[in-house]
Design an enzyme around this catalytic site. Structure first.
Site, PDB file in Angstrom:
ATOM      1  N   CYS A  45       0.847  -1.189   0.000  1.00  0.00           N
ATOM      2  CA  CYS A  45       0.000   0.000   0.000  1.00  0.00           C
ATOM      3  C   CYS A  45       0.883   1.240   0.000  1.00  0.00           C
ATOM      4  O   CYS A  45       2.060   1.181   0.322  1.00  0.00           O
ATOM      5  CB  CYS A  45      -0.872   0.056   1.258  1.00  0.00           C
ATOM      6  SG  CYS A  45      -1.987  -1.341   1.419  1.00  0.00           S
ATOM      7  N   GLY A  71      -0.344   0.146  -4.990  1.00  0.00           N
ATOM      8  CA  GLY A  71      -1.655  -0.437  -4.768  1.00  0.00           C
ATOM      9  C   GLY A  71      -2.652   0.101  -5.757  1.00  0.00           C
ATOM     10  O   GLY A  71      -2.780   1.317  -5.901  1.00  0.00           O
ATOM     11  N   ASN A 145       0.135   0.927   5.868  1.00  0.00           N
ATOM     12  CA  ASN A 145       0.950   0.160   4.931  1.00  0.00           C
ATOM     13  C   ASN A 145       1.664  -0.906   5.759  1.00  0.00           C
ATOM     14  O   ASN A 145       2.431  -0.572   6.660  1.00  0.00           O
ATOM     15  CB  ASN A 145       1.956   1.090   4.249  1.00  0.00           C
ATOM     16  CG  ASN A 145       2.934   0.369   3.339  1.00  0.00           C
ATOM     17  OD1 ASN A 145       3.962   0.920   2.995  1.00  0.00           O
ATOM     18  ND2 ASN A 145       2.639  -0.853   2.949  1.00  0.00           N
ATOM     19  N   GLY A 146       1.399  -2.158   5.442  1.00  0.00           N
ATOM     20  CA  GLY A 146       2.027  -3.238   6.194  1.00  0.00           C
ATOM     21  C   GLY A 146       1.029  -4.323   6.500  1.00  0.00           C
ATOM     22  O   GLY A 146      -0.049  -4.381   5.900  1.00  0.00           O
ATOM     23  N   TYR A 285      12.512  -4.246  -5.955  1.00  0.00           N
ATOM     24  CA  TYR A 285      11.388  -4.253  -6.884  1.00  0.00           C
ATOM     25  C   TYR A 285      10.259  -3.272  -6.569  1.00  0.00           C
ATOM     26  O   TYR A 285       9.759  -2.599  -7.462  1.00  0.00           O
ATOM     27  CB  TYR A 285      10.834  -5.680  -6.959  1.00  0.00           C
ATOM     28  CG  TYR A 285       9.478  -5.822  -7.608  1.00  0.00           C
ATOM     29  CD1 TYR A 285       9.257  -5.408  -8.923  1.00  0.00           C
ATOM     30  CD2 TYR A 285       8.418  -6.373  -6.915  1.00  0.00           C
ATOM     31  CE1 TYR A 285       8.010  -5.541  -9.513  1.00  0.00           C
ATOM     32  CE2 TYR A 285       7.166  -6.514  -7.504  1.00  0.00           C
ATOM     33  CZ  TYR A 285       6.963  -6.088  -8.791  1.00  0.00           C
ATOM     34  OH  TYR A 285       5.744  -6.213  -9.365  1.00  0.00           O
TER      35      TYR A 285
END
Ligand code: SF4
Length: 508
Positions: A45, A71, A145-146, A285
């Site tokens: 995210c 996302g 985020n996570g 990435y």
């Protein structure tokens, strides 16, 4: 002491249909195609926040736009003028969700925003963030985020005490924990809540008029602080600062919380930082190459990965090509080190990433051909080094190799700018079940034969560690199974839907 019943502090999630609109699908529970069927690790995210800007919603839109790669399933913005919260969320890309006049309604000088790719909780609108609740101190919004590895256990515990959850996202667990705190100041409520959370979280929150950023003690996912004039900005990556004209100030430290209000930026050390576990895959990435993450320019790290790969696994070849776009920098590094010219042998259709609207049958029928097209004039008769950043299941790589051979490549030498992925991620990256990861059960030689390539070379762990500034400060669990925070093996992103209490807390 102020005794409260466990339910006295219960937050109430805003009812979805009244204030939350889907810009691309009228069904609030419309599910997206299961991205795990795709042969790719999926970004998690992106979060963004800004304080004290006249056009906070527009700036947040721009920030989310630049974080779109993190996302694509849903997006949302919550703003406040210090009195009211205004929110808009929807399924789809940022540009779809905020088409029309949605942004105009988001008045206020403080805003937070979120792009979502689900890691825990399915792809329904109800799970789109930021989540907003009413609790005893007023309104609270959160963007995460996570992934919390003990979310299910915490949820089971709170449901056993009468809590009612309205989403299947792990993020709602944090809201409940904050709301149940007996503390009265937000700077105490949040650390108290987060002390019970295990796993990965980089958060932006809105509490009244205060913008808050917080990062877990191991710093799994990035979060940085910037400044646009007098306005502090929080963002997952620096590319989101660039787009709004903000300068990078610093990273939010692992275990740190910052509170931003009329008094300025205050930093609170919530927890002692634990051994650093910044996700190394952000550098390989996930993050954009124009971002600076964990203090390192991502493009530079990737070029170094490519250079090291060329030293470890040289190839006798005519051209080097990338699998665009994510391996462009690594392929350039390989070409620079090896002296073999870099060519554009594969062209990517950038619009295929919009899997939200891609009919699944079309995706099945045309597979990798939808996304990539080989350039026969460049490939025909050539000995080709193809550099990719990772191999997950191997099915896409195998199709790409067949495509290159079909376009006339005489030899194909596959090079991977990361070590073999043999373990699933539980810290905010959607990976297939371990059994589906080709490197979990196959040797490099077996994978070479499966891909039908003349040679195959993966970057070594030593090579990867040599390319980052703080080699001991990263998580490498998907390469070596060294998980810093333990969990139940069956934890996956739909565990909350199944309601299975299979999460074991064995944190180190
Ligand atoms: S397991 Fe891999 S993808 Fe997950 S946080 Fe660790 S390094 Fe990143």
């Amino acid at each position: 002491m102020n005794e409260r019943s466990p339910l006295a502090n219960e937050p109430s999630i805003h009812p979805a249909p009244a204030t939350v609109e889907s810009a691309t699908d009228s069904s609030p529970t419309a599910a997206l195609p299961d991205a795990r069927s795709q042969d790719r690790l999926r970004e998690e995210c992106g979060v963004f926040g800004i304080w004290g800007a006249e056009n906070a919603a527009r700036l947040t839109y721009a920030g989310l736009y630049s974080l779109q790669h993190r996302g694509q399933e849903s997006a949302g913005i919550v703003t406040t003028d210090g009195i009211e919260f205004r929110e808009h969320r929807g399924l789809g890309l940022v540009s779809d969700v905020f088409a029309g006049s949605a942004l105009e309604k988001l008045r206020g000088h403080v805003a937070i925003g979120h792009n979502r790719y689900s890691t825990t909780g399915g792809s329904q609108l109800q799970n789109a963030q930021p989540l907003v609740v009413n609790y005893r101190e007023g309104k609270l919004a959160i963007a995460h985020n996570g992934n919390l590895v003990n979310a299910l256990a915490l949820r089971d515990e709170m449901e056993g005490q009468g809590s009612i959850f309205q989403t299947t996202s792990d993020t709602e667990v944090i809201l409940h924990l904050i709301a149940r705190s007996n503390a009265t100041e937000i700077e105490r409520m949040i650390p108290e809540a987060l002390a019970r959370c295990q796993g990965a979280y980089s958060l932006v929150l809105l509490a009244g008029e205060t913008l808050i950023g917080a990062r877990d003690p191991r710093g799994f996912r990035p979060l940085c602080l910037g400044r646009r004039g007098d306005s502090p900005v929080l963002a997952s990556e620096t590319c989101a600062l660039d787009i709004v004209g903000a300068d990078f100030v610093r990273e939010i430290e692992p275990g740190e919380m910052v509170l931003i209000d009329r008094k300025g930026v205050r930093s609170i050390r919530m927890f002692k930082p634990e051994s650093g576990r910044a996700c190394v895959f952000e550098l390989i990435y996930f993050s954009r190459p124009d971002s600076v993450v964990y203090g390192m320019p991502v493009d530079q790290v990737r070029r170094n990965l490519g250079r090291t790969l060329a030293k470890e696994h040289p190839a006798d070849a005519d051209i080097v090509i990338s699998v665009p776009d994510s391996s462009n920098s690594a392929a350039l590094g390989f070409a620079e080190e090896s002296g073999i010219p870099f060519e554009l042998g594969l062209i990517r259709n950038h619009y295929v990433g919009r899997t939200f609207i891609a009919p699944q049958q079309i995706t099945r029928d045309f597979g990798v051909n939808l996304k990539f097209n080989p350039v026969r004039r460049i490939l025909d008769g050539k000995r080709v080094v193809v550099v990719d950043d990772s191999i997950v299941r191997g099915t896409t790589s195998r199709s790409l190799v067949a495509m290159l051979r079909g376009a006339g490549a005489r030899e194909v030498h596959f090079r991977v700018s990361s070590p073999p992925i043999g373990w699933s991620c539980y810290y905010g990256i959607d990976t297939p079940n371990r059994r589906e990861l080709i490197a979990s059960s196959h040797t490099v030689e077996q994978i070479r034969r499966y891909l039908h390539v003349d040679s195959l070379g993966y970057l070594s762990m030593e090579g990867l560690r040599a390319c980052v500034e703080r080699p001991d400060g990263h998580c490498y669990a998907c390469f070596n199974g060294d998980y810093a925070v333990r969990f139940g093996e069956e934890m996956d992103k739909l565990a909350m839907e199944r309601g299975r209490a299979n999460v074991a807390e064995m944190g180190s």
